[in-house]
Write an enzyme that holds these catalytic residues in place. Structure first.
Site, PDB file in Angstrom:
ATOM      1  N   ASP A   1       0.820  -1.206   0.000  1.00  0.00           N
ATOM      2  CA  ASP A   1       0.000   0.000   0.000  1.00  0.00           C
ATOM      3  C   ASP A   1       0.861   1.266   0.000  1.00  0.00           C
ATOM      4  OD1 ASP A   1      -2.064  -1.784   0.263  1.00  0.00           O
ATOM      5  OD2 ASP A   1      -2.860  -0.925   2.124  1.00  0.00           O
TER       6      ASP A   1
ATOM      7  N   HIS B   1      -5.375   9.019  -0.068  1.00  0.00           N
ATOM      8  CA  HIS B   1      -5.405   8.156   1.119  1.00  0.00           C
ATOM      9  C   HIS B   1      -6.458   8.654   2.114  1.00  0.00           C
ATOM     10  CE1 HIS B   1      -4.030   5.680   4.546  1.00  0.00           C
ATOM     11  NE2 HIS B   1      -3.462   4.915   3.615  1.00  0.00           N
TER      12      HIS B   1
ATOM     13  N   HIS C   1       3.927  -2.267   3.097  1.00  0.00           N
ATOM     14  CA  HIS C   1       3.991  -0.948   2.470  1.00  0.00           C
ATOM     15  C   HIS C   1       5.328  -0.791   1.765  1.00  0.00           C
ATOM     16  CE1 HIS C   1       1.032  -0.640   5.712  1.00  0.00           C
ATOM     17  NE2 HIS C   1       0.456   0.326   5.020  1.00  0.00           N
TER      18      HIS C   1
END
Length: 243
Positions: free
Chosen positions: A68, A123, A210
């Site tokens: 992500d 986001h 991430h």
């Protein structure tokens, strides 16, 4: 003692020594044969154990690595290079604002056969901004990714996991959450991240990481090395969710 008796005595001693040497040789040969049998039997056990391990590796199944918040210029490129060397495909849920800033990284993802998903433009969390703004965040990112890759994303990872079922029909997208979360965003200890994943993972798991942290990239590649050795196959999320 007569000469004849001495000869007889020497002959008896000679025969005795010869008999002892012969017995010693035969007994040694017997021991060596037994040792060889044991070694062969042990080798068979080793071979059987290796076969069992090989079969166990085949039964591990598929898992998915997902990332992500990227793309991030340096770390994402490093990750892509490492995945390429290991012949692993992953799923990247990218932010629209980052994709727009680093379009070349999106192109690399596409070239390497990774699955590219939507993670909204800024986001944002659905419960914070409201449904209409949330939809706009998704649609603008979809269009951007289409312009960069030639494909509209089919999958979305909503930030913080906040989602509404009706959005799947409205947007025609599939939400992807996760089953293993090592909380890599809150530690720089890559070894801790690795342990949290490899000790919990099982078939059909979706791992959340991430690609905007150096420690996460380091951990991800180590996770791949360990789990590939254990027999897991890394796939993109569509192979788990749609199969």
């Amino acid at each position: 003692m007569s000469k004849k008796k001495v000869c007889v005595l020497l002959m008896a001693l000679y025969l005795l020594l010869f008999g002892m040497l012969l017995f010693s040789w035969k007994f040694s040969s017997f021991l060596f044969r037994k040792e060889d049998e044991v070694m062969l039997a042990g080798g068979g056990e080793v071979e059987e154990n290796d076969q069992e391990k090989a079969e166990e590796k085949k039964e591990k199944g598929k898992i998915a690595l997902t990332f992500d918040d990227g793309p991030y210029p340096n770390y994402t490129r490093q990750l892509l290079e490492g995945l390429r060397e290991r012949k692993v495909k992953a799923t990247f849920f990218v932010l629209g604002m980052s994709a727009e800033e680093y379009p070349d990284v999106i192109e690399l993802m596409k070239e390497d056969g990774h699955l590219i998903g939507n993670h909204t433009y800024h986001h944002v969390e659905l419960t914070t901004v409201g449904k209409e703004e949330f939809k706009e965040e998704i649609l603008s990112t979809n269009q951007l990714l289409y312009d960069l890759s030639g494909e509209y994303p089919q999958f979305i990872r909503p930030p913080f996991g906040a989602w509404e079922k009706e959005l799947e029909t409205e947007l025609g997208m599939i939400p992807v959450l996760w089953t293993v979360d090592p909380l890599d965003w809150c530690t720089e200890n890559s070894s801790a991240v690795v342990q949290r994943v490899v000790t919990k993972v099982k078939e059909n798991d979706i791992i959340l990481l991430h690609d905007c942290y150096k420690s996460s990239v380091t951990a991800a590649l180590e996770i791949v090395d360990i789990l590939q050795e254990e027999g897991y196959e890394f796939v993109t999320v569509d192979e788990i969710l749609l199969d």
